[in-house]
Design a protein around this motif. Structure first.
Motif, PDB file in Angstrom:
ATOM      1  N   ASN A  31      44.162 -77.667 -75.608  1.00  0.00           N
ATOM      2  CA  ASN A  31      43.290 -75.620 -74.358  1.00  0.00           C
ATOM      3  C   ASN A  31      42.372 -76.820 -73.982  1.00  0.00           C
ATOM      4  N   CYS A  33      40.628 -75.294 -69.230  1.00  0.00           N
ATOM      5  CA  CYS A  33      41.303 -74.867 -67.432  1.00  0.00           C
ATOM      6  C   CYS A  33      41.292 -76.521 -67.209  1.00  0.00           C
ATOM      7  N   ASN A  60      43.706 -72.316 -69.138  1.00  0.00           N
ATOM      8  CA  ASN A  60      44.066 -71.519 -68.907  1.00  0.00           C
ATOM      9  C   ASN A  60      44.491 -70.855 -67.965  1.00  0.00           C
ATOM     10  N   SER A  64      42.750 -66.443 -66.566  1.00  0.00           N
ATOM     11  CA  SER A  64      41.456 -66.611 -67.649  1.00  0.00           C
ATOM     12  C   SER A  64      40.459 -67.739 -67.151  1.00  0.00           C
ATOM     13  N   GLN A  78      47.034 -72.547 -61.115  1.00  0.00           N
ATOM     14  CA  GLN A  78      47.441 -72.155 -62.651  1.00  0.00           C
ATOM     15  C   GLN A  78      48.585 -73.963 -62.394  1.00  0.00           C
ATOM     16  N   THR A 100      41.368 -64.872 -72.826  1.00  0.00           N
ATOM     17  CA  THR A 100      40.469 -66.028 -72.734  1.00  0.00           C
ATOM     18  C   THR A 100      39.727 -66.727 -73.652  1.00  0.00           C
ATOM     19  N   THR A 101      41.166 -67.130 -74.538  1.00  0.00           N
ATOM     20  CA  THR A 101      40.813 -68.476 -75.706  1.00  0.00           C
ATOM     21  C   THR A 101      42.338 -67.640 -76.039  1.00  0.00           C
TER      22      THR A 101
END
Length: 160
Positions: A31, A33, A60, A64, A78, A100-101
């Motif tokens: 995962n 950004c 994210n 996020s 995104q 955020t996670t």
């Protein structure tokens, strides 16, 4: 499968994974950004894919990224980030997470292998405990020195 068809909501992704898991395919999860794609991202994805059969990249969401990186980020929206990542050869599926996670996504997907960049120590990788408790493995891929989105943005700012 076209890149657009590789982008799935979490519920649709989980449905798509069921037959693959039944066939014994090793599911790999990473995962991030992935705001401005660079060499470090590509190396991470190539290594992650080499560890299993099916690579899932959880991105994210824009909200996020803003929570983590600040109001001026992301640079790339995104849906554009997802399409770019989905077009890369190692990537099988892309999904989003708004927190955020990615902990909730990891618990729902329950991958066999969890991969993060070398800037994360294994003990700090979100979801590592869950994956290992299910018999899975966690890998930290060597960080490609000198390559980061934040570093690229600083370089762009200096050149203006």
């Amino acid at each position: 499968m076209t890149p657009k068809n590789r982008i799935k909501s979490l519920p649709k992704l989980i449905r798509a994974l069921k037959p693959l898991k039944k066939k014994g395919r090793k599911i790999v999860f990473t995962n991030g950004c992935f705001d401005i794609l660079h060499k470090g991202h590509v190396r991470l994805l190539e290594k992650a894919k080499s560890l299993g059969d099916v690579l899932i990249v959880a991105l994210n969401t824009d909200a996020s990224v803003k929570k983590i990186k600040g109001q001026k980020r992301p640079v790339t929206k995104q849906n554009d980030r997802a399409l770019i990542i989905a077009a890369l050869r190692p990537v099988d599926f892309v999904t989003f997470f708004n927190e955020t996670t990615p902990e909730k996504a990891i618990k729902r997907i329950s991958p066999d292998i969890l991969v993060k960049g070398g800037d994360w120590k294994k003990c700090m990788v979100v979801g590592a405990g869950h994956v290992m408790s299910k018999g899975g493995k966690v890998y930290s891929v060597d960080f490609v020195k000198g390559y980061s989105t934040s570093g690229l943005l600083r370089k762009i700012k200096r050149s203006q």
